[in-house]
Enzyme design. Sequence first.
Site, mmCIF file in Angstrom:
data_model
loop_
_atom_site.group_PDB
_atom_site.id
_atom_site.type_symbol
_atom_site.label_atom_id
_atom_site.label_comp_id
_atom_site.label_asym_id
_atom_site.label_seq_id
_atom_site.Cartn_x
_atom_site.Cartn_y
_atom_site.Cartn_z
ATOM 1 N N ARG A 60 53.621 46.591 41.956
ATOM 2 C CA ARG A 60 54.106 45.987 43.192
ATOM 3 C C ARG A 60 54.690 44.615 42.931
ATOM 4 N NH1 ARG A 60 52.086 43.409 47.995
ATOM 5 N NH2 ARG A 60 50.161 42.807 46.939
ATOM 6 N N LYS A 129 40.448 44.270 40.039
ATOM 7 C CA LYS A 129 41.374 45.368 40.307
ATOM 8 C C LYS A 129 41.077 46.544 39.384
ATOM 9 C CE LYS A 129 46.298 46.397 40.872
ATOM 10 N NZ LYS A 129 47.650 45.809 40.996
ATOM 11 N N ARG A 260 44.158 37.239 50.134
ATOM 12 C CA ARG A 260 43.104 36.608 49.346
ATOM 13 C C ARG A 260 41.975 36.170 50.267
ATOM 14 N NH1 ARG A 260 45.790 38.457 45.935
ATOM 15 N NH2 ARG A 260 46.859 37.480 44.161
#
Length: 262
Positions: A60, A129, A260
Amino acid sequence: MALIDPILLKTRLGALAGRFDVDALDECDSTSSELMRRADHGAPAGTVIVADRQHAGRGRRGRSWLSSPEASLTFSLLWRFPGKAAALSGLSLAVGLGLAKALEKLGAVGVRLKWPNDVLLQSGHDFAKLAGILIELSGDRRGMQAIIGVGLNLAAPEADLPQPAAGLKQAGVLADRHEVLAVILGSLARVLDAFGAEGFVGLKSEWQGYHAWQDQSVQVLGDGAEPLLGNCLGVDDDGSLLLATARGVERIFSGDVSLRRA
């Protein structure tokens, strides 16, 4: 780590094997680019390209996603939907839900979802992640075509990355890549069938059950814009992010932002 063998994978898929046409490549530029070329030549829905190595994988916001058979599983899936692009709002969230459910079925503990297209591993109050999703859409007179690209870390990357990353081993999954891919494809088929029938709205509550920052203070960062602070209320029926701010509830549509913790 054993390389992907389509014949062995078919046995793991069982009754779902007929819904997928899997081609395993030693190397390619990007599984999504290769699949897009094949789709242009009439490849059927359910076509899957899995590569042991890709040297121009796309993430992305223009980021790259490199892969190796020992450390990652990278594949792209072709799926087709009737109607127009507006009906596919929330598709990346649906795919994330399919991944999360598959990883839990494999025994992963601490799987969470981050809007709009990341799968995270939670450890205490920290997140890393685990997988990323990139969806590319195109349409013609028959409807919409989705190239669904997935990059999953089997082991924690050793490279210096802009955010913490984790692998399936840290989540408690020791299955081989054939089992991992078969379970993921089966889960994606079920979720995409549901999405095709009723859109994201039917999956929303389940997605929010995995949401990493549900009802927490967050900030939304966009290129060149002031951070937008608020309490994350989850997502709307169309997959847009709902943020309670000092100005009221705001809906965030663009995936070209970063979410975030505040």
